[in-house]
Scaffold this motif. Structure first.
Motif, PDB file in Angstrom:
ATOM      1  N   THR A  59     -21.200   0.976 -87.998  1.00 39.44           N
ATOM      2  CA  THR A  59     -20.642  -0.357 -87.805  1.00 39.44           C
ATOM      3  C   THR A  59     -20.345  -0.551 -86.327  1.00 39.44           C
ATOM      4  N   VAL A  60     -20.760  -1.688 -85.804  1.00 41.99           N
ATOM      5  CA  VAL A  60     -20.411  -2.078 -84.445  1.00 41.99           C
ATOM      6  C   VAL A  60     -19.205  -3.002 -84.562  1.00 41.99           C
ATOM      7  N   GLY A 117     -28.301   0.604 -76.497  1.00 43.58           N
ATOM      8  CA  GLY A 117     -28.537   2.013 -76.225  1.00 43.58           C
ATOM      9  C   GLY A 117     -28.116   2.916 -77.373  1.00 43.58           C
ATOM     10  N   ALA A 118     -27.114   2.488 -78.124  1.00 45.87           N
ATOM     11  CA  ALA A 118     -26.598   3.305 -79.222  1.00 45.87           C
ATOM     12  C   ALA A 118     -27.270   3.017 -80.562  1.00 45.87           C
ATOM     13  N   LEU A 119     -27.997   1.922 -80.692  1.00 44.50           N
ATOM     14  CA  LEU A 119     -28.562   1.522 -81.985  1.00 44.50           C
ATOM     15  C   LEU A 119     -29.489   2.536 -82.652  1.00 44.50           C
ATOM     16  N   LEU A 130     -23.749  -5.616 -74.571  1.00 40.16           N
ATOM     17  CA  LEU A 130     -25.063  -5.651 -75.222  1.00 40.16           C
ATOM     18  C   LEU A 130     -25.867  -4.401 -74.862  1.00 40.16           C
ATOM     19  N   GLY A 131     -25.832  -4.007 -73.600  1.00 39.93           N
ATOM     20  CA  GLY A 131     -26.553  -2.808 -73.176  1.00 39.93           C
ATOM     21  C   GLY A 131     -26.044  -1.553 -73.872  1.00 39.93           C
ATOM     22  N   LEU A 132     -24.729  -1.432 -74.011  1.00 37.31           N
ATOM     23  CA  LEU A 132     -24.161  -0.277 -74.699  1.00 37.31           C
ATOM     24  C   LEU A 132     -24.592  -0.233 -76.162  1.00 37.31           C
TER      25      LEU A 132
END
Length: 144
Positions: A45-46, A33-35, A28-30
Motif C-alpha cells: 500500500t502506498v 522507484g519502489a513499485l 512520484l519518483g520515489l
C-alpha cells in the motif's frame, strides 16, 4: 517548512514550482522507484500523508496546498488502477508542527502532537479499505 511557506497569495512561479518539485515530482519518483517490489509480491500500500490543505483551499497555504494535493491524487489513481499496490491518503488533521503554526499565525489553539496522531496510520495497511482519504483524528481509538 515547505518551499512555499505561509503568506499571501503567490506572486511568482518560483515558490509553487519548487513546492511541486519537492512534494509532488519527488514523491512520484520515489513511488515509481519502489513499485516493482510490491507489484512482484502482489501486495503493498502506498500511503500519502497530506494536510487538510490537500483536500481544501486555505488562503495561508497558497500554492503549497496544490503541492500537497498532488501526492494524494497520485495515491488515489494508483489505488484505482491497481490492487497491488493499493493507494490511500491519510490526513493527520491539525497537528502541533512548525508548518501548521506558520500557516495559521496567531492561532494558539490546542493541537495534538504528531505522536498522538500517527498510531491511526496503520489502519489502511491492516484493513485495506477502498481507496480514499482518511482523517487520522476521526478514526475510532480501537481502529488505530
Amino acid at each position: 517548512m515547505s518551499a512555499m511557506g505561509a503568506g499571501p497569495p503567490v506572486r511568482s512561479f518560483q515558490g509553487p514550482r519548487q513546492a511541486l518539485e519537492v512534494s509532488a515530482v519527488a514523491a512520484l519518483g520515489l513511488v515509481q522507484g519502489a513499485l516493482p517490489l510490491p507489484r512482484a509480491a502482489r501486495a503493498g500500500t502506498v500511503i500519502a500523508v497530506s494536510p487538510d490543505a490537500a483536500a481544501g483551499a486555505y488562503g495561508t497555504w497558497g500554492g503549497c496546498g496544490a503541492s500537497k494535493a498532488a501526492p494524494e491524487r497520485l495515491a488515489a489513481v494508483l489505488g484505482w488502477r491497481s490492487r497491488s499496490p493499493s493507494g490511500r491518503a491519510v490526513g493527520p488533521g491539525e497537528v502541533a508542527t512548525d508548518l501548521c503554526a506558520a500557516a495559521v499565525p496567531g492561532d494558539d489553539g490546542p493541537r495534538p502532537e504528531p505522536v498522538r496522531v500517527v498510531p491511526a496510520f496503520p489502519r489502511p495497511l491492516r484493513e485495506r479499505p477502498s481507496s480514499g482519504r482518511y482523517e487520522a483524528s476521526a478514526l475510532p481509538a480501537g481502529l488505530r
